[in-house]
Write a protein that holds these residues in place. Structure first.
Motif, PDB file in Angstrom:
ATOM      1  N   TYR A   8       0.823  -1.112  -6.815  1.00 52.68           N
ATOM      2  CA  TYR A   8       0.520  -0.715  -5.599  1.00 52.68           C
ATOM      3  C   TYR A   8      -0.957  -0.450  -5.327  1.00 52.68           C
ATOM      4  O   TYR A   8      -1.614   0.337  -6.334  1.00 52.68           O
ATOM      5  CB  TYR A   8       1.399   0.569  -4.856  1.00 52.68           C
ATOM      6  CG  TYR A   8       2.850   0.420  -5.122  1.00 52.68           C
ATOM      7  CD1 TYR A   8       3.740   0.057  -3.710  1.00 52.68           C
ATOM      8  CD2 TYR A   8       3.595   0.308  -6.154  1.00 52.68           C
ATOM      9  CE1 TYR A   8       4.851  -0.101  -3.753  1.00 52.68           C
ATOM     10  CE2 TYR A   8       4.781   0.206  -6.021  1.00 52.68           C
ATOM     11  CZ  TYR A   8       5.640  -0.164  -4.968  1.00 52.68           C
ATOM     12  OH  TYR A   8       6.970  -0.368  -4.870  1.00 52.68           O
ATOM     13  N   THR A   9      -1.497  -0.185  -4.082  1.00 52.98           N
ATOM     14  CA  THR A   9      -2.922   0.096  -3.844  1.00 52.98           C
ATOM     15  C   THR A   9      -2.959   1.060  -2.890  1.00 52.98           C
ATOM     16  O   THR A   9      -2.160   1.233  -1.927  1.00 52.98           O
ATOM     17  CB  THR A   9      -3.516  -1.092  -3.340  1.00 52.98           C
ATOM     18  OG1 THR A   9      -2.933  -1.576  -1.961  1.00 52.98           O
ATOM     19  CG2 THR A   9      -3.578  -2.346  -4.464  1.00 52.98           C
ATOM     20  N   PRO A  10      -4.052   2.093  -2.683  1.00 51.09           N
ATOM     21  CA  PRO A  10      -3.847   3.224  -1.994  1.00 51.09           C
ATOM     22  C   PRO A  10      -4.203   2.727  -0.394  1.00 51.09           C
ATOM     23  O   PRO A  10      -4.863   1.728  -0.199  1.00 51.09           O
ATOM     24  CB  PRO A  10      -5.229   3.987  -2.487  1.00 51.09           C
ATOM     25  CG  PRO A  10      -5.520   3.451  -3.803  1.00 51.09           C
ATOM     26  CD  PRO A  10      -4.893   1.924  -3.897  1.00 51.09           C
ATOM     27  N   GLU A  61       0.083   3.009  -8.660  1.00 52.44           N
ATOM     28  CA  GLU A  61      -1.086   2.202  -8.976  1.00 52.44           C
ATOM     29  C   GLU A  61      -0.703   1.464 -10.166  1.00 52.44           C
ATOM     30  O   GLU A  61      -0.933   0.303 -10.323  1.00 52.44           O
ATOM     31  CB  GLU A  61      -2.243   2.757  -9.024  1.00 52.44           C
ATOM     32  CG  GLU A  61      -2.591   3.417  -7.482  1.00 52.44           C
ATOM     33  CD  GLU A  61      -4.111   3.950  -7.559  1.00 52.44           C
ATOM     34  OE1 GLU A  61      -4.993   3.449  -8.254  1.00 52.44           O
ATOM     35  OE2 GLU A  61      -4.394   4.469  -6.489  1.00 52.44           O
ATOM     36  N   LYS A  96      -3.485   9.747 -11.385  1.00 51.01           N
ATOM     37  CA  LYS A  96      -4.795   9.364 -10.921  1.00 51.01           C
ATOM     38  C   LYS A  96      -5.394  10.793 -10.192  1.00 51.01           C
ATOM     39  O   LYS A  96      -4.977  11.368  -9.450  1.00 51.01           O
ATOM     40  CB  LYS A  96      -4.523   8.695  -9.457  1.00 51.01           C
ATOM     41  CG  LYS A  96      -5.835   8.073  -8.817  1.00 51.01           C
ATOM     42  CD  LYS A  96      -5.458   7.580  -7.377  1.00 51.01           C
ATOM     43  CE  LYS A  96      -6.730   7.180  -6.641  1.00 51.01           C
ATOM     44  NZ  LYS A  96      -6.417   6.571  -5.349  1.00 51.01           N
ATOM     45  N   THR A 109       0.842  -1.341   0.139  1.00 56.50           N
ATOM     46  CA  THR A 109      -0.253  -0.049  -0.087  1.00 56.50           C
ATOM     47  C   THR A 109       0.989   1.170  -0.128  1.00 56.50           C
ATOM     48  O   THR A 109       2.024   1.331   0.321  1.00 56.50           O
ATOM     49  CB  THR A 109      -0.906   0.093   1.365  1.00 56.50           C
ATOM     50  OG1 THR A 109      -0.267   0.148   2.489  1.00 56.50           O
ATOM     51  CG2 THR A 109      -1.897  -1.125   1.249  1.00 56.50           C
ATOM     52  N   SER A 128       0.667   9.208  -7.715  1.00 59.08           N
ATOM     53  CA  SER A 128      -0.384   8.115  -7.382  1.00 59.08           C
ATOM     54  C   SER A 128      -0.522   7.231  -8.402  1.00 59.08           C
ATOM     55  O   SER A 128      -0.765   5.872  -8.163  1.00 59.08           O
ATOM     56  CB  SER A 128      -1.656   8.640  -6.938  1.00 59.08           C
ATOM     57  OG  SER A 128      -1.317   9.414  -5.700  1.00 59.08           O
TER      58      SER A 128
END
Length: 507
Positions: free
Chosen positions: A39-41, A35, A155, A12, A31
């Motif tokens: 990766y994820t928020p 992603e 993003k 994350t 961001s």
């Protein structure tokens, strides 16, 4: 350094942003890059549960204010014990402070994994991977731009409003500003690329764009067209579905009458203008190496008022620049009174190592700076309040925003932006319209109360126009919730709409 690494698809991230609109937009790109790399928020734990932390924390830094260093290293210090207890966690530092401090970052904070500059934000995922595999800090600072940032994955944090960069860098040499040495010389995008990006955004549901540049109205200098910016504004007027166009920040030296004409003659270019003054004293402006004087600035304001009588004009003002006398300060107050600003970002002069002003003699005593600052703020607020009171009883069409009314839940109101960018909190009374508006929709309200920094419209919403932007917001919110970058601006912020804070773009 990190000792173990989780599978990347489970890692994350959180981006923490400080500074101007350029940094906010860069954080949208960071961001998007992360992603795109898997990766994820990071989603914070609900209140009351044990606090969790992201696997990667990215600081996108600012170097404009004197306390920027202390703020960054203080935040890094708070994360040191967290990182020590979490094998695999990584910390990255980018932005203007990273460009300035370079290797100093890892010397002062050896637990930092990655340091990257303003010219190579696209390298972040690779640098994180390299830091994990090599078990040592990666510092990569490029001296010039290799890829225009708008080509990178982005993003967008808003479904209905978007930043669009027209240029990066600045060719001015203001003695108080460190930004040109960190962002480099101006690099312009071709008009076709900009318009194609805007058209793509509109197709996704965006109805408001803010054209962004360190010196936005100098756009075209790289390819030799002095009227390129006004032509760009007019071209935006031809894009179907684009309802609102704004831009920030211009420079008075390059602000020409063709831009004023384009603003007045292009219906979707909004009657709002941020015009940095910095000082009303021609002597101080000369010392600042600002290539205009008081008379030219006031002439611009007069011509804008003549062409756009309802325009809301905001500004930036620095108090206490080296050598500023009480007489110089009175000249600033004079310009404020004559210009009738709707608002101002006011700053006490902050000495920045590496700028010519840092070595000037006649530094103003702090007591005098504070006294002048307080008097300036009082005058700015008095005028802004008076100008806002003139709007009581007026009907305004607002674009409904998200996250701008911190007290909306308690007051049973929603918030939105008027065409001139004023923030309006309006009563959630939809008895005269069909349903409740969504962020991105348009409502018509009547102003009932004015404060220095906002307006209030209590009473029924007069009209509701559902928009493609509202549809886009509804689609996005129907998807699984995901946290985006955390934006903690180091300057005053007035959102337009979230996440478009109107902090000065280092002008």
């Amino acid at each position: 350094m990190s000792t173990t690494a989780q599978p990347q698809q489970h890692r994350t991230y959180e981006v923490r942003t400080y500074g101007c609109q350029m940094n906010v937009h860069d954080s949208e790109r960071l961001s998007g890059l992360l992603e795109d790399a898997g990766y994820t928020p990071f989603v914070a734990a609900p209140e009351g549960e044990q606090a969790a932390h992201p696997d990667v924390v990215v600081f996108n830094t600012c170097a404009v204010r004197e306390n920027a260093d202390n703020r960054l290293y203080g935040n890094l210090g708070h994360l040191a014990p967290v990182k020590a207890s979490r094998p695999g966690m990584q910390i990255a530092v980018g932005g203007c402070m990273a460009q300035k401090d370079r290797d100093t970052v890892v010397k002062r904070a050896p637990w930092v994994d990655v340091v990257f500059g303003t010219h190579n934000i696209g390298s972040l995922p690779a640098l994180l991977d390299r830091a994990r595999s090599q078990q040592e800090a990666q510092v990569e600072i490029l001296e010039s731009l290799d890829v225009f940032p708008s080509t990178l994955p982005t993003k967008r944090e808003s479904a209905y409003a978007a930043w669009v960069s027209v240029s990066v860098g600045c060719n001015n040499t203001c003695t108080f500003c460190i930004v040109p040495s960190l962002r480099g010389k101006e690099k312009d995008r071709r008009p076709g690329e900009i318009l194609a990006e805007i058209e793509a955004l509109v197709a996704e549901g965006v109805s408001e764009v803010t054209l962004l540049g360190q010196n936005v109205n100098a756009y075209g200098v790289e390819f030799g067209d002095r009227e390129a910016f006004s032509k760009l504004l007019r071209a935006c007027g031809e894009i179907e579905g684009l309802e609102r166009v704004r831009f920030t920040s211009p420079h008075p030296a390059e602000f020409t009458d063709d831009v004023i004409a384009a603003m007045a003659e292009t219906p979707n270019v909004m009657p709002s203008l941020h015009m940095p003054l910095q000082s009303g004293s021609s002597k101080v402006l000369k010392d600042m190496r600002r290539s205009y004087r008081q008379e030219k600035f006031l002439g611009i304001i007069q011509r804008v008022r003549a062409a756009l009588p309802d325009a809301a004009i905001t500004t930036d003002i620095i108090v206490g620049f080296p050598g500023e006398t009480e007489e110089d300060f009175q000249e600033t107050l004079k310009v404020v009174r004559e210009s009738r600003f709707a608002g101002a970002f006011t700053f006490q002069y902050s000495k920045r190592p590496g700028t010519p002003a840092a070595t000037l003699e006649d530094q103003v005593p702090q007591a005098d700076v504070t006294d002048r600052y307080n008097r300036l703020v009082d005058l700015v607020n008095e005028i802004a309040w008076d100008e806002n009171q003139k709007l009581v009883g007026r009907e305004l069409e607002l674009m409904v925003s998200e996250g701008e009314g911190r007290k909306d839940a308690a007051t049973m109101r929603l918030s939105g932006r008027a065409p001139d960018n004023r923030l309006v909190h309006f009563e959630a009374d939809f008895s005269q319209v069909d349903g409740a508006p969504r962020p991105g929709d348009m409502v018509t309200v009547e102003v009932t109360y004015a404060a220095p920094h906002h307006l209030v419209a209590d009473g029924p919403v007069r009209a509701l126009r559902r928009t493609r932007s509202g549809d886009a917001w509804e689609r996005r919110t129907a998807e699984p919730a995901a946290a985006g970058p955390s934006v903690g601006l180091g300057m005053p912020s007035i959102g337009v709409p979230a996440p478009l804070p109107e902090a000065p773009a280092c002008r």
